[in-house]
Write an enzyme that holds these catalytic residues in place. Structure first.
Site, PDB file in Angstrom:
ATOM      1  NE  ARG A   1      13.878 -41.709 -47.914  1.00 11.52           N
ATOM      2  CZ  ARG A   1      14.944 -42.140 -47.262  1.00 11.52           C
ATOM      3  NH1 ARG A   1      15.298 -41.994 -46.144  1.00 11.52           N
ATOM      4  NH2 ARG A   1      15.883 -42.854 -47.777  1.00 11.52           N
TER       5      ARG A   1
ATOM      6  CE  LYS B   1      13.189 -45.370 -48.036  1.00  9.61           C
ATOM      7  NZ  LYS B   1      12.126 -45.693 -48.601  1.00  9.61           N
TER       8      LYS B   1
ATOM      9  NE  ARG C   1      23.831 -56.400 -29.696  1.00 12.79           N
ATOM     10  CZ  ARG C   1      24.634 -57.063 -29.047  1.00 12.79           C
ATOM     11  NH1 ARG C   1      26.024 -56.796 -28.996  1.00 12.79           N
ATOM     12  NH2 ARG C   1      24.646 -58.126 -28.471  1.00 12.79           N
TER      13      ARG C   1
ATOM     14  CD  GLU D   1       9.357 -43.927 -46.928  1.00 16.30           C
ATOM     15  OE1 GLU D   1      10.718 -44.310 -47.049  1.00 16.30           O
ATOM     16  OE2 GLU D   1       8.746 -43.994 -47.988  1.00 16.30           O
TER      17      GLU D   1
ATOM     18  CG  HIS E   1       8.553 -45.638 -57.077  1.00 12.09           C
ATOM     19  ND1 HIS E   1       8.926 -44.583 -58.049  1.00 12.09           N
ATOM     20  CD2 HIS E   1       9.520 -46.304 -56.963  1.00 12.09           C
ATOM     21  CE1 HIS E   1      10.116 -44.745 -58.187  1.00 12.09           C
ATOM     22  NE2 HIS E   1      10.623 -45.653 -57.662  1.00 12.09           N
TER      23      HIS E   1
HETATM   24  N1  NAD Z   1      18.064 -48.218 -51.044  1.00 18.42           N
HETATM   25  C1  NAD Z   1      17.188 -47.492 -51.500  1.00 18.42           C
HETATM   26  O1  NAD Z   1      16.759 -46.323 -51.189  1.00 18.42           O
HETATM   27  C2  NAD Z   1      16.878 -48.207 -53.092  1.00 18.42           C
HETATM   28  C3  NAD Z   1      16.585 -47.180 -53.729  1.00 18.42           C
HETATM   29  C4  NAD Z   1      16.322 -47.666 -55.222  1.00 18.42           C
HETATM   30  C5  NAD Z   1      16.329 -49.030 -55.456  1.00 18.42           C
HETATM   31  N2  NAD Z   1      16.907 -49.805 -54.451  1.00 18.42           N
HETATM   32  C6  NAD Z   1      17.183 -51.126 -54.726  1.00 18.42           C
HETATM   33  O2  NAD Z   1      18.309 -51.029 -55.702  1.00 18.42           O
HETATM   34  C7  NAD Z   1      18.080 -52.477 -56.429  1.00 18.42           C
HETATM   35  C8  NAD Z   1      18.342 -52.072 -57.858  1.00 18.42           C
HETATM   36  O3  NAD Z   1      19.644 -51.539 -58.229  1.00 18.42           O
HETATM   37  P1  NAD Z   1      20.228 -51.457 -59.722  1.00 18.42           P
HETATM   38  O4  NAD Z   1      19.343 -51.140 -60.735  1.00 18.42           O
HETATM   39  O5  NAD Z   1      21.699 -50.954 -59.594  1.00 18.42           O
HETATM   40  O6  NAD Z   1      20.473 -53.277 -59.629  1.00 18.42           O
HETATM   41  P2  NAD Z   1      21.755 -54.098 -59.419  1.00 18.42           P
HETATM   42  O7  NAD Z   1      22.294 -53.747 -58.390  1.00 18.42           O
HETATM   43  O8  NAD Z   1      21.362 -55.500 -59.896  1.00 18.42           O
HETATM   44  O9  NAD Z   1      22.582 -53.670 -60.888  1.00 18.42           O
HETATM   45  C9  NAD Z   1      21.910 -53.957 -61.966  1.00 18.42           C
HETATM   46  C10 NAD Z   1      22.940 -54.795 -63.182  1.00 18.42           C
HETATM   47  O10 NAD Z   1      24.054 -54.033 -63.469  1.00 18.42           O
HETATM   48  C11 NAD Z   1      25.276 -54.731 -63.066  1.00 18.42           C
HETATM   49  N3  NAD Z   1      26.277 -53.445 -63.039  1.00 18.42           N
HETATM   50  C12 NAD Z   1      26.175 -52.643 -61.781  1.00 18.42           C
HETATM   51  N4  NAD Z   1      27.331 -51.836 -62.086  1.00 18.42           N
HETATM   52  C13 NAD Z   1      27.743 -52.120 -63.168  1.00 18.42           C
HETATM   53  C14 NAD Z   1      29.028 -51.594 -63.990  1.00 18.42           C
HETATM   54  N5  NAD Z   1      29.584 -50.401 -63.594  1.00 18.42           N
HETATM   55  N6  NAD Z   1      29.446 -52.380 -65.064  1.00 18.42           N
HETATM   56  C15 NAD Z   1      28.876 -53.119 -65.511  1.00 18.42           C
HETATM   57  N7  NAD Z   1      27.599 -54.072 -64.828  1.00 18.42           N
HETATM   58  C16 NAD Z   1      27.238 -53.314 -63.638  1.00 18.42           C
HETATM   59  C17 NAD Z   1      25.122 -55.456 -61.962  1.00 18.42           C
HETATM   60  O11 NAD Z   1      25.938 -56.623 -61.806  1.00 18.42           O
HETATM   61  C18 NAD Z   1      23.559 -55.891 -62.401  1.00 18.42           C
HETATM   62  O12 NAD Z   1      23.740 -56.933 -63.095  1.00 18.42           O
HETATM   63  C19 NAD Z   1      16.888 -53.026 -56.011  1.00 18.42           C
HETATM   64  O13 NAD Z   1      17.174 -54.071 -55.272  1.00 18.42           O
HETATM   65  C20 NAD Z   1      16.149 -51.841 -55.538  1.00 18.42           C
HETATM   66  O14 NAD Z   1      15.184 -52.477 -54.569  1.00 18.42           O
HETATM   67  C21 NAD Z   1      17.046 -49.381 -53.290  1.00 18.42           C
HETATM   68 ZN    ZN Z   2      12.527 -46.481 -57.911  1.00 20.17          ZN
END
Ligand code: NAD
Ligand code: ZN
Length: 360
Positions: free
Chosen positions: A238, A141, A119, A234, A245
């Site tokens: 927000r 989020k 939880r 949100e 997007h």
């Molecule tokens: N929660 C939120 O508010 C929010 C906002 C925007 C995006 N997101 C989510 O975030 C995700 C995308 O995040 P992302 O772009 O970081 O993707 P990701 O976590 O897949 O990372 C991108 C790639 O970079 C690699 N990587 C990360 N850091 C690294 C480092 N320092 N060195 C080498 N490789 C590295 C990862 O292994 C992966 O292959 C999506 O699922 C999206 O829905 C969430």
């Molecule tokens: Zn985005």
């Protein structure tokens, strides 16, 4: 100043520094206890050993480092099940802490695990991608995807702390740097002022200049934090963060999620700039193009079926019951720093704006 406080219901600090003292930073917020680190198969081998070592030196008992496969597919119910079961097997207690070391995938998955395991347990974000540092690690989020759509399961869970070591970015592939810069450009356009002026430093950020990266990350975090503080769940405001997007998500869905998010959002912002110039008589398209080019982002996306994009936009989870069929609500810019939410856009206008960003 290398940190920002997010004034959420339970406030927390976001620290952004080169050669970050992880042990000291974590100890300043949390008393040492039992922990599990969650990471992915790309980030883990590069950065988990030093993070683990830092936590141990600060007196933490790290029960396990759980590694999930790199990529969006890890934000799934099956991986979620594996992760919570490994926490249970490791014996992580209710008073334990989950540290998410990775990009947005590890952060979203880890946050959802932390929100539901026993939880809810304490959660710390250690973002390693630029996108995670500027966007996903802040705001609370968290969630998973379903085969039916992205982020359809989720929760709000603010972390206790976000600690970003800029050294982690040294191993991030250039294309991933650009994905993060897409969100930086978005927030700079929304914020205006000094943040927008500092977008002139995008090329330096791309070439890895640490001071510039730090400045742009802190601008982004400060901007997002201010919005989250006003509208944590949100309810309205927000939604400005959705700039680019509406069409961006539609393009990603139509491309079967083969298109990187930042590239889709870049195209979505170009479409929105066109809609903005029609609606408000602005002339911000060249500004958008210059910024996105400096961020290393393409100005068009591989062609997809426009009707599929429109249909995906119609299914967006942010649509309201009251939305009329064939009409979309957009965030558009009246000027740099002057976003307007809920601007109604008809299907014909939307179709035209999408067509303009598709490669022939
Ligand atoms: N929660 C939120 O508010 C929010 C906002 C925007 C995006 N997101 C989510 O975030 C995700 C995308 O995040 P992302 O772009 O970081 O993707 P990701 O976590 O897949 O990372 C991108 C790639 O970079 C690699 N990587 C990360 N850091 C690294 C480092 N320092 N060195 C080498 N490789 C590295 C990862 O292994 C992966 O292959 C999506 O699922 C999206 O829905 C969430
Ligand atoms: Zn985005």
């Amino acid at each position: 100043m290398s940190s920002v406080t997010v004034d959420a219901t339970t406030p927390y600090e976001v620290r952004v520094e080169p050669a970050l003292d992880l042990a000291g930073t974590v100890s300043a917020t949390l008393s040492p206890g039992t922990a599990v680190i969650l990471t992915d198969s790309d980030v883990g081998p590069l950065h988990a050993p030093s993070a683990e070592e830092a936590l141990r030196s600060a007196g933490w008992v790290v029960l396990n480092t759980v590694t999930v496969p790199t990529g969006e597919a890890s934000k799934s119910l099956s991986v979620y099940e594996e992760v919570v079961r490994s926490l249970a097997r490791a014996g992580l207690p209710r008073s334990g802490t989950l540290f998410a070391l990775g990009g947005g995938v590890v952060g979203d998955l880890g946050g959802f695990v932390a929100s539901s395991y026993m939880r809810g347990i304490d959660f710390v974000q250690l973002p390693t991608s630029l996108l995670a540092m500027v966007d996903s690690s802040v705001g609370g989020k968290v969630g998973l995807d379903l085969p039916e759509g992205k982020n359809l399961i989720g929760a709000f869970l603010q972390p206790r702390l976000v600690a970003a070591n800029l050294d982690w970015l040294e191993t991030l592939p250039p294309r991933e740097v650009s994905q993060g810069l897409a969100e930086v450009v978005k927030m700079g356009l929304l914020a205006g002022g000094k943040f927008f002026e500092d977008l002139s430093r995008l090329e330096a950020a791309r070439s890895g200049e640490v001071e510039t990266l730090q400045a742009l990350i802190l601008h982004s975090v400060r901007y997002k934090a201010a919005i989250v503080a006003e509208d944590e769940r949100e309810a309205g405001l927000r939604a400005v963060l959705n700039y680019g997007h509406t069409i961006g998500h539609g393009l990603e869905a139509a491309a079967g999620y083969d298109l990187p998010h930042g590239e889709a959002v870049a195209a979505g912002m170009l479409s929105a700039a066109r809609l903005g110039s029609e609606r408000f008589g602005t002339d911000l398209l060249p500004t958008h193009e210059d910024l996105l080019r400096s961020a290393g982002l393409p100005l068009e996306v591989p062609t997809v079926d426009v009707e599929t994009v429109l249909a995906a936009m119609g299914r967006d989870k942010k649509r309201r019951n009251s939305d009329r069929p064939g009409e979309y609500r957009f965030v558009l810019l009246r000027d740099v720093g002057r976003p307007e939410r809920d601007v109604p856009v008809g299907i014909a206008e939307a179709r035209h704006a999408i067509g303009a960003v598709l490669a022939n």
